[in-house]
Write a protein that holds these residues in place. Structure first.
Motif, PDB file in Angstrom:
ATOM      1  N   PRO A 111      -2.806   9.668   6.469  1.00  9.51           N
ATOM      2  CA  PRO A 111      -2.706   8.086   5.866  1.00  9.51           C
ATOM      3  C   PRO A 111      -3.940   8.443   5.117  1.00  9.51           C
ATOM      4  O   PRO A 111      -4.247   7.122   4.140  1.00  9.51           O
ATOM      5  CB  PRO A 111      -3.718   8.271   7.486  1.00  9.51           C
ATOM      6  N   ASN A 112      -4.921   9.811   4.759  1.00  9.42           N
ATOM      7  CA  ASN A 112      -5.910  10.076   3.829  1.00  9.42           C
ATOM      8  C   ASN A 112      -5.192  10.093   2.882  1.00  9.42           C
ATOM      9  O   ASN A 112      -5.598   9.180   1.505  1.00  9.42           O
ATOM     10  CB  ASN A 112      -6.393  11.616   4.181  1.00  9.42           C
ATOM     11  N   ASN A 113      -3.497  10.217   2.149  1.00 10.71           N
ATOM     12  CA  ASN A 113      -3.738  10.743   1.100  1.00 10.71           C
ATOM     13  C   ASN A 113      -2.789   9.278   0.817  1.00 10.71           C
ATOM     14  O   ASN A 113      -3.027   8.493  -0.292  1.00 10.71           O
ATOM     15  CB  ASN A 113      -2.329  11.564   1.092  1.00 10.71           C
ATOM     16  N   VAL A 114      -2.634   8.356   1.669  1.00 10.78           N
ATOM     17  CA  VAL A 114      -1.543   7.021   1.650  1.00 10.78           C
ATOM     18  C   VAL A 114      -2.904   6.137   1.407  1.00 10.78           C
ATOM     19  O   VAL A 114      -2.433   4.951   0.241  1.00 10.78           O
ATOM     20  CB  VAL A 114      -1.322   6.211   2.632  1.00 10.78           C
ATOM     21  N   ASN A 115      -4.646   6.459   1.430  1.00 10.07           N
ATOM     22  CA  ASN A 115      -5.356   5.009   1.252  1.00 10.07           C
ATOM     23  C   ASN A 115      -5.547   5.993   0.221  1.00 10.07           C
ATOM     24  O   ASN A 115      -5.947   4.551  -0.911  1.00 10.07           O
ATOM     25  CB  ASN A 115      -6.183   5.096   2.735  1.00 10.07           C
ATOM     26  N   ASN A 116      -6.110   6.630  -0.184  1.00  8.07           N
ATOM     27  CA  ASN A 116      -6.110   7.493  -1.643  1.00  8.07           C
ATOM     28  C   ASN A 116      -5.262   6.468  -2.299  1.00  8.07           C
ATOM     29  O   ASN A 116      -6.191   5.895  -3.689  1.00  8.07           O
ATOM     30  CB  ASN A 116      -6.285   8.651  -2.015  1.00  8.07           C
ATOM     31  N   VAL A 117      -3.927   6.723  -2.590  1.00  8.47           N
ATOM     32  CA  VAL A 117      -3.561   6.156  -3.547  1.00  8.47           C
ATOM     33  C   VAL A 117      -2.913   4.350  -3.704  1.00  8.47           C
ATOM     34  O   VAL A 117      -3.331   4.455  -4.711  1.00  8.47           O
ATOM     35  CB  VAL A 117      -2.113   6.807  -3.140  1.00  8.47           C
ATOM     36  N   ARG A 118      -3.656   4.513  -2.321  1.00  8.37           N
ATOM     37  CA  ARG A 118      -3.541   2.679  -2.098  1.00  8.37           C
ATOM     38  C   ARG A 118      -4.908   2.087  -2.741  1.00  8.37           C
ATOM     39  O   ARG A 118      -4.814   1.370  -3.303  1.00  8.37           O
ATOM     40  CB  ARG A 118      -3.798   2.436  -0.671  1.00  8.37           C
ATOM     41  N   ILE A 119      -6.053   2.605  -2.466  1.00  7.39           N
ATOM     42  CA  ILE A 119      -7.140   2.550  -3.160  1.00  7.39           C
ATOM     43  C   ILE A 119      -6.639   2.395  -5.511  1.00  7.39           C
ATOM     44  O   ILE A 119      -7.340   1.713  -5.430  1.00  7.39           O
ATOM     45  CB  ILE A 119      -8.587   3.586  -3.224  1.00  7.39           C
ATOM     46  N   LYS A 120      -6.436   4.209  -5.669  1.00  9.21           N
ATOM     47  CA  LYS A 120      -5.988   4.219  -6.818  1.00  9.21           C
ATOM     48  C   LYS A 120      -4.956   2.703  -7.452  1.00  9.21           C
ATOM     49  O   LYS A 120      -5.245   2.388  -8.008  1.00  9.21           O
ATOM     50  CB  LYS A 120      -5.440   5.371  -7.578  1.00  9.21           C
ATOM     51  N   LEU A 121      -4.241   2.383  -6.657  1.00  9.05           N
ATOM     52  CA  LEU A 121      -2.879   1.728  -7.349  1.00  9.05           C
ATOM     53  C   LEU A 121      -3.957  -0.343  -7.343  1.00  9.05           C
ATOM     54  O   LEU A 121      -3.860  -0.800  -7.911  1.00  9.05           O
ATOM     55  CB  LEU A 121      -1.679   1.297  -5.783  1.00  9.05           C
ATOM     56  N   LYS A 122      -4.687   0.095  -6.383  1.00  5.76           N
ATOM     57  CA  LYS A 122      -5.793  -1.064  -6.095  1.00  5.76           C
ATOM     58  C   LYS A 122      -6.708  -1.374  -7.875  1.00  5.76           C
ATOM     59  O   LYS A 122      -6.792  -2.300  -8.700  1.00  5.76           O
ATOM     60  CB  LYS A 122      -7.114  -1.229  -5.409  1.00  5.76           C
ATOM     61  N   ARG A 123      -7.284  -0.124  -8.023  1.00  5.10           N
ATOM     62  CA  ARG A 123      -8.167  -0.082  -9.094  1.00  5.10           C
ATOM     63  C   ARG A 123      -7.367  -0.476 -10.449  1.00  5.10           C
ATOM     64  O   ARG A 123      -7.620  -1.358 -11.092  1.00  5.10           O
ATOM     65  CB  ARG A 123      -8.446   1.577  -9.325  1.00  5.10           C
ATOM     66  N   LEU A 124      -6.034   0.488 -10.406  1.00  4.40           N
ATOM     67  CA  LEU A 124      -5.136  -0.122 -11.661  1.00  4.40           C
ATOM     68  C   LEU A 124      -5.342  -1.608 -11.705  1.00  4.40           C
ATOM     69  O   LEU A 124      -4.500  -2.246 -13.005  1.00  4.40           O
ATOM     70  CB  LEU A 124      -4.012   0.993 -11.696  1.00  4.40           C
ATOM     71  N   THR A 125      -4.290  -2.924 -10.339  1.00  2.00           N
ATOM     72  CA  THR A 125      -4.411  -3.987 -10.724  1.00  2.00           C
ATOM     73  C   THR A 125      -5.849  -4.190 -10.904  1.00  2.00           C
ATOM     74  O   THR A 125      -5.404  -4.920 -11.345  1.00  2.00           O
ATOM     75  CB  THR A 125      -3.778  -4.227  -9.022  1.00  2.00           C
ATOM     76  N   GLY A 126      -6.148  -4.497 -10.810  1.00  2.00           N
ATOM     77  CA  GLY A 126      -7.833  -4.921 -11.054  1.00  2.00           C
ATOM     78  C   GLY A 126      -8.013  -4.603 -12.304  1.00  2.00           C
ATOM     79  O   GLY A 126      -8.362  -5.564 -13.113  1.00  2.00           O
ATOM     80  N   ARG A 127      -7.668  -3.808 -13.074  1.00  2.00           N
ATOM     81  CA  ARG A 127      -7.190  -3.207 -14.398  1.00  2.00           C
ATOM     82  C   ARG A 127      -6.354  -4.131 -15.268  1.00  2.00           C
ATOM     83  O   ARG A 127      -6.006  -4.077 -16.819  1.00  2.00           O
ATOM     84  CB  ARG A 127      -7.679  -1.969 -15.087  1.00  2.00           C
ATOM     85  N   GLY A 128      -5.658  -4.652 -14.575  1.00  2.00           N
ATOM     86  CA  GLY A 128      -3.891  -5.202 -15.517  1.00  2.00           C
ATOM     87  C   GLY A 128      -3.579  -4.745 -15.323  1.00  2.00           C
ATOM     88  O   GLY A 128      -2.959  -4.496 -16.483  1.00  2.00           O
ATOM     89  N   ILE A 129      -3.939  -3.533 -14.680  1.00  2.00           N
ATOM     90  CA  ILE A 129      -2.221  -1.958 -15.427  1.00  2.00           C
ATOM     91  C   ILE A 129      -0.994  -2.492 -14.316  1.00  2.00           C
ATOM     92  O   ILE A 129       0.205  -2.343 -15.087  1.00  2.00           O
ATOM     93  CB  ILE A 129      -2.896  -0.219 -15.328  1.00  2.00           C
ATOM     94  N   LEU A 130      -1.238  -3.293 -13.320  1.00  2.00           N
ATOM     95  CA  LEU A 130      -0.184  -3.103 -12.050  1.00  2.00           C
ATOM     96  C   LEU A 130      -0.674  -4.046 -11.729  1.00  2.00           C
ATOM     97  O   LEU A 130      -1.847  -4.895 -11.751  1.00  2.00           O
ATOM     98  CB  LEU A 130       0.215  -1.868 -10.811  1.00  2.00           C
ATOM     99  N   ASP A 131       0.517  -4.825 -11.338  1.00  2.00           N
ATOM    100  CA  ASP A 131       0.869  -6.128 -10.777  1.00  2.00           C
ATOM    101  C   ASP A 131       0.913  -5.598  -9.255  1.00  2.00           C
ATOM    102  O   ASP A 131       1.329  -5.077  -9.091  1.00  2.00           O
ATOM    103  CB  ASP A 131       1.513  -6.816 -11.097  1.00  2.00           C
ATOM    104  N   GLU A 132       0.134  -6.592  -8.360  1.00  2.00           N
ATOM    105  CA  GLU A 132       0.471  -6.227  -6.373  1.00  2.00           C
ATOM    106  C   GLU A 132       1.300  -7.519  -6.118  1.00  2.00           C
ATOM    107  O   GLU A 132       0.876  -9.096  -6.453  1.00  2.00           O
ATOM    108  CB  GLU A 132      -0.626  -6.609  -5.951  1.00  2.00           C
ATOM    109  N   THR A 133       3.041  -7.613  -6.581  1.00  2.00           N
ATOM    110  CA  THR A 133       3.558  -9.258  -5.749  1.00  2.00           C
ATOM    111  C   THR A 133       3.169  -9.687  -5.136  1.00  2.00           C
ATOM    112  O   THR A 133       3.140 -10.643  -4.465  1.00  2.00           O
ATOM    113  CB  THR A 133       4.789  -8.874  -6.286  1.00  2.00           C
ATOM    114  N   GLU A 134       2.757  -9.198  -3.716  1.00  2.00           N
ATOM    115  CA  GLU A 134       2.522  -9.581  -2.476  1.00  2.00           C
ATOM    116  C   GLU A 134       1.993  -8.303  -1.707  1.00  2.00           C
ATOM    117  O   GLU A 134       1.056  -6.897  -2.324  1.00  2.00           O
ATOM    118  CB  GLU A 134       4.269  -9.055  -1.369  1.00  2.00           C
ATOM    119  N   PRO A 135       1.199  -8.158  -1.066  1.00  2.00           N
ATOM    120  CA  PRO A 135       0.325  -7.284  -0.474  1.00  2.00           C
ATOM    121  C   PRO A 135       0.243  -6.379   0.331  1.00  2.00           C
ATOM    122  O   PRO A 135       2.112  -6.096   0.763  1.00  2.00           O
ATOM    123  CB  PRO A 135      -0.451  -8.233   1.199  1.00  2.00           C
TER     124      PRO A 135
END
Length: 143
Positions: A111-135
């Motif tokens: 869970p710790n690794n998955v949550n850390n990666v999820r936080i980084k993915l959300k941060r990249l989405t916020g900067r417009g580098i990635l898109d979150e197509t579904e939650p």
């Protein structure tokens, strides 16, 4: 007998005078209408002339289509984790979840690794580098 034709002539002259006045009134009204229509016609001709000049001027202008503004590429955050995540998405052919990214990065699925990666993915989405197509489902933006 001479009185009869004179009265008739006098009556005829009176009727002609009445007709003459009516024609004069109608002629004056017609002259007024002609003046109004002439003014209207002059105004329309002037407006048409302005439109012709404007059209001619616009046709003579050089075609200056402004270039489409280049969408700036968002800056990728420094850090090896973000670089690794982007490398995973560069090879991916479908949207990924945080768990899939962890597996691709050879991280333990805890869970710790998955949550850390999820936080980084959300941060990249916020900067417009990635898109979150579904939650929880992330992908690279389409051009």
């Amino acid at each position: 007998m001479s009185a009869g034709p004179q009265q008739t002539l006098g009556a005829l002259l009176a009727r002609l005078e009445v007709c003459e006045r009516q024609f004069a009134v109608e002629a004056e009204a017609a002259h007024g209408q002609i003046a109004q229509l002439t003014a209207l016609l002059d105004g329309l001709a002037q407006a048409a002339g302005h439109i012709t000049i404007t059209r001619k001027t616009l046709l003579e202008l050089p075609d200056q289509t402004p270039p489409a503004p280049a969408t700036p590429t968002p800056a990728l955050p420094d850090g090896p984790a973000c670089q690794q995540i982007m490398a995973v998405f560069a090879e991916a052919d479908a949207p990924l979840r945080a768990r899939n990214v962890c597996e691709a990065m050879d991280l333990d699925i805890v869970p710790n690794n998955v949550n850390n990666v999820r936080i980084k993915l959300k941060r990249l989405t916020g900067r417009g580098i990635l898109d979150e197509t579904e939650p929880g489902l992330f992908t690279r933006p389409r051009p």
